[in-house]
Design a protein around this motif. Sequence first.
Motif, PDB file in Angstrom:
ATOM      1  N   VAL A   9      -5.080   8.027  -4.439  1.00 18.27           N
ATOM      2  CA  VAL A   9      -4.286   7.664  -3.263  1.00 18.27           C
ATOM      3  C   VAL A   9      -2.903   7.164  -3.682  1.00 18.27           C
ATOM      4  N   PHE A  10      -2.878   6.325  -4.723  1.00 19.86           N
ATOM      5  CA  PHE A  10      -1.582   5.775  -5.128  1.00 19.86           C
ATOM      6  C   PHE A  10      -0.654   6.866  -5.653  1.00 19.86           C
ATOM      7  N   GLN A  11      -1.183   7.767  -6.489  1.00 18.03           N
ATOM      8  CA  GLN A  11      -0.295   8.798  -7.032  1.00 18.03           C
ATOM      9  C   GLN A  11       0.190   9.730  -5.937  1.00 18.03           C
ATOM     10  N   ALA A  12      -0.608   9.913  -4.884  1.00 16.82           N
ATOM     11  CA  ALA A  12      -0.166  10.748  -3.774  1.00 16.82           C
ATOM     12  C   ALA A  12       0.977  10.075  -3.012  1.00 16.82           C
ATOM     13  N   GLU A  70      -6.618  -0.450   2.344  1.00 17.46           N
ATOM     14  CA  GLU A  70      -5.964  -1.482   3.156  1.00 17.46           C
ATOM     15  C   GLU A  70      -5.907  -2.808   2.405  1.00 17.46           C
ATOM     16  N   SER A  71      -6.933  -3.097   1.593  1.00 13.93           N
ATOM     17  CA  SER A  71      -6.920  -4.328   0.807  1.00 13.93           C
ATOM     18  C   SER A  71      -5.771  -4.331  -0.201  1.00 13.93           C
ATOM     19  N   LEU A  72      -5.438  -3.128  -0.682  1.00 18.71           N
ATOM     20  CA  LEU A  72      -4.393  -3.011  -1.693  1.00 18.71           C
ATOM     21  C   LEU A  72      -3.019  -2.711  -1.107  1.00 18.71           C
ATOM     22  N   ALA A  73      -2.932  -2.614   0.212  1.00 22.91           N
ATOM     23  CA  ALA A  73      -1.675  -2.191   0.835  1.00 22.91           C
ATOM     24  C   ALA A  73      -0.471  -3.023   0.404  1.00 22.91           C
ATOM     25  N   PRO A  74      -0.532  -4.378   0.351  1.00 17.87           N
ATOM     26  CA  PRO A  74       0.649  -5.133  -0.096  1.00 17.87           C
ATOM     27  C   PRO A  74       1.101  -4.757  -1.503  1.00 17.87           C
ATOM     28  N   LEU A  75       0.110  -4.538  -2.395  1.00 15.27           N
ATOM     29  CA  LEU A  75       0.458  -4.151  -3.765  1.00 15.27           C
ATOM     30  C   LEU A  75       1.074  -2.758  -3.788  1.00 15.27           C
ATOM     31  N   PHE A  76       0.515  -1.850  -3.005  1.00 14.90           N
ATOM     32  CA  PHE A  76       1.052  -0.495  -2.965  1.00 14.90           C
ATOM     33  C   PHE A  76       2.488  -0.474  -2.447  1.00 14.90           C
ATOM     34  N   VAL A  77       2.758  -1.205  -1.366  1.00 11.71           N
ATOM     35  CA  VAL A  77       4.106  -1.133  -0.781  1.00 11.71           C
ATOM     36  C   VAL A  77       5.135  -1.779  -1.699  1.00 11.71           C
ATOM     37  N   VAL A  78       4.754  -2.821  -2.451  1.00 12.44           N
ATOM     38  CA  VAL A  78       5.685  -3.415  -3.416  1.00 12.44           C
ATOM     39  C   VAL A  78       6.019  -2.394  -4.501  1.00 12.44           C
ATOM     40  N   GLU A 138      15.303   1.793 -12.902  1.00  8.21           N
ATOM     41  CA  GLU A 138      14.252   2.072 -13.867  1.00  8.21           C
ATOM     42  C   GLU A 138      13.299   0.903 -14.047  1.00  8.21           C
ATOM     43  N   ARG A 139      13.833  -0.298 -14.120  1.00 10.27           N
ATOM     44  CA  ARG A 139      12.978  -1.459 -14.397  1.00 10.27           C
ATOM     45  C   ARG A 139      11.995  -1.717 -13.258  1.00 10.27           C
ATOM     46  N   PHE A 140      12.266  -1.171 -12.074  1.00  5.89           N
ATOM     47  CA  PHE A 140      11.378  -1.381 -10.924  1.00  5.89           C
ATOM     48  C   PHE A 140      10.562  -0.131 -10.583  1.00  5.89           C
ATOM     49  N   ARG A 141      11.055   1.051 -10.886  1.00  9.16           N
ATOM     50  CA  ARG A 141      10.410   2.266 -10.387  1.00  9.16           C
ATOM     51  C   ARG A 141       9.289   2.782 -11.287  1.00  9.16           C
ATOM     52  N   ASP A 142       9.199   2.340 -12.512  1.00  8.60           N
ATOM     53  CA  ASP A 142       8.151   2.823 -13.411  1.00  8.60           C
ATOM     54  C   ASP A 142       6.847   2.094 -13.091  1.00  8.60           C
ATOM     55  N   GLN A 143       5.896   2.814 -12.478  1.00 14.96           N
ATOM     56  CA  GLN A 143       4.659   2.195 -12.002  1.00 14.96           C
ATOM     57  C   GLN A 143       3.426   2.691 -12.754  1.00 14.96           C
ATOM     58  N   ARG A 144       3.632   3.174 -13.992  1.00  9.31           N
ATOM     59  CA  ARG A 144       2.493   3.677 -14.760  1.00  9.31           C
ATOM     60  C   ARG A 144       1.484   2.575 -15.079  1.00  9.31           C
ATOM     61  N   SER A 145       1.960   1.360 -15.290  1.00 11.08           N
ATOM     62  CA  SER A 145       1.026   0.273 -15.614  1.00 11.08           C
ATOM     63  C   SER A 145       0.127  -0.045 -14.431  1.00 11.08           C
ATOM     64  N   LEU A 146       0.664   0.060 -13.206  1.00 13.02           N
ATOM     65  CA  LEU A 146      -0.170  -0.185 -12.029  1.00 13.02           C
ATOM     66  C   LEU A 146      -1.257   0.879 -11.920  1.00 13.02           C
ATOM     67  N   LEU A 147      -0.901   2.132 -12.185  1.00  8.25           N
ATOM     68  CA  LEU A 147      -1.905   3.192 -12.134  1.00  8.25           C
ATOM     69  C   LEU A 147      -3.011   2.935 -13.157  1.00  8.25           C
ATOM     70  N   ASP A 148      -2.630   2.497 -14.348  1.00  7.26           N
ATOM     71  CA  ASP A 148      -3.641   2.166 -15.362  1.00  7.26           C
ATOM     72  C   ASP A 148      -4.569   1.068 -14.853  1.00  7.26           C
ATOM     73  N   ASP A 149      -4.000   0.062 -14.172  1.00 13.94           N
ATOM     74  CA  ASP A 149      -4.825  -1.028 -13.649  1.00 13.94           C
ATOM     75  C   ASP A 149      -5.807  -0.517 -12.593  1.00 13.94           C
ATOM     76  N   LEU A 150      -5.335   0.367 -11.728  1.00 14.22           N
ATOM     77  CA  LEU A 150      -6.198   0.886 -10.667  1.00 14.22           C
ATOM     78  C   LEU A 150      -7.356   1.697 -11.243  1.00 14.22           C
ATOM     79  N   LEU A 151      -7.084   2.432 -12.298  1.00 15.40           N
ATOM     80  CA  LEU A 151      -8.105   3.299 -12.879  1.00 15.40           C
ATOM     81  C   LEU A 151      -9.086   2.553 -13.768  1.00 15.40           C
TER      82      LEU A 151
END
Length: 346
Positions: A296-299, A242-250, A260-273
């Motif tokens: 959770v994010f990848q799901a 829930e704390s990360l919900a705003p970041l997840f929905v963006v 493409e410039r918006f949909r590639d979210q690999r960098s966010l996954l790296d940050d979460l891990l």
Amino acid sequence: MSSSPRVFISYSHDSSPHKRWVAELASYLRGHGIDVELDQWDLSPGEDVTLFMERGVRSADRVLVICTDHYLRKADGGVGGVGYERMVVTAELVRDVGSRKFVPVVRACRGLAKLPTFLGARLYIDLTDGGHDYDANLEALLRELHNVPKDKPPLGPSPYAARVPPAVPQPAQLPVPELTPTNAYAAAISVTRANDLMGWRQLVKQVRVPVWPLLHAWREKYRDAALGDPGERAAALDDAVESLAPLFVVALAGVESGVERFRDQRSLLDDLLSVSPWEQGGPEPLTDLPSSLGFVFQALHGAVCLSTDQVEVALRLVDTQALPRHAIGWPGTLGGSWHEAWGLHH
């Protein structure tokens, strides 16, 4: 400078007709407010000719250089009075590179060269006898000496004004108290629809800045909790998500856009891990939180990709090297198996 521009005329005494033409030009200019200095009027017998030339060139506001074939030969060869004037003019030019003080006036140059070499490639006024634009060029000379620019047509509106796209909306300013998933999603959709990369970066920064302090606050909140019960572990993970919900929905709105410039979210996954610094001591739900958030994010990411027919984007995220092995299974926080996780959430 006086109210009337002072002009010195440098020319060669080619012939009596040429001298008369120069005098007529000088008379015309004087009749139109130009204070012309000309040897035929201002040089008296017994005066030092070279001194007259030097004084005239140096003291004038502008110098007209009347170019003829004869003038070019004498100036380039350094012959006679014109040759001396060439030295004076050249010295002035060296001290004031690019000066507009010297105005070439072409009258009778039949060869390819129209100007003496010391004048370089300056734009000249063409007053060749019988020229089609003689009157217009004479007026242009007068305007130049009076420093009156040519009349320019007024600047009209663009004929394509109606086609100019509307201003790109700026991302909503979302202070922390208003940083809700709903507000963040609305801002992300607005920016992606406008294809505004700069606005997207600003928005991501706005929603990411408060995230990591909230996660560390979450750890302090559950530091002394036993979290032995599966339900307690699931509730704690929900609290972190829930704390990360705003970041997840963006991020998911970026995937939804299909751009493409918006949909590639690999960098966010790296940050979460790799939440840093993340204390490794304590119960598994605490130490394992970064991996659980990545799961959770990848799901969620995969669900959005499937619903928008972008399976290749989901596969690209799963193929991320930093993805832990259990991200395509079930993290320990959720019991390590789908049976327990499914029972906790349904």
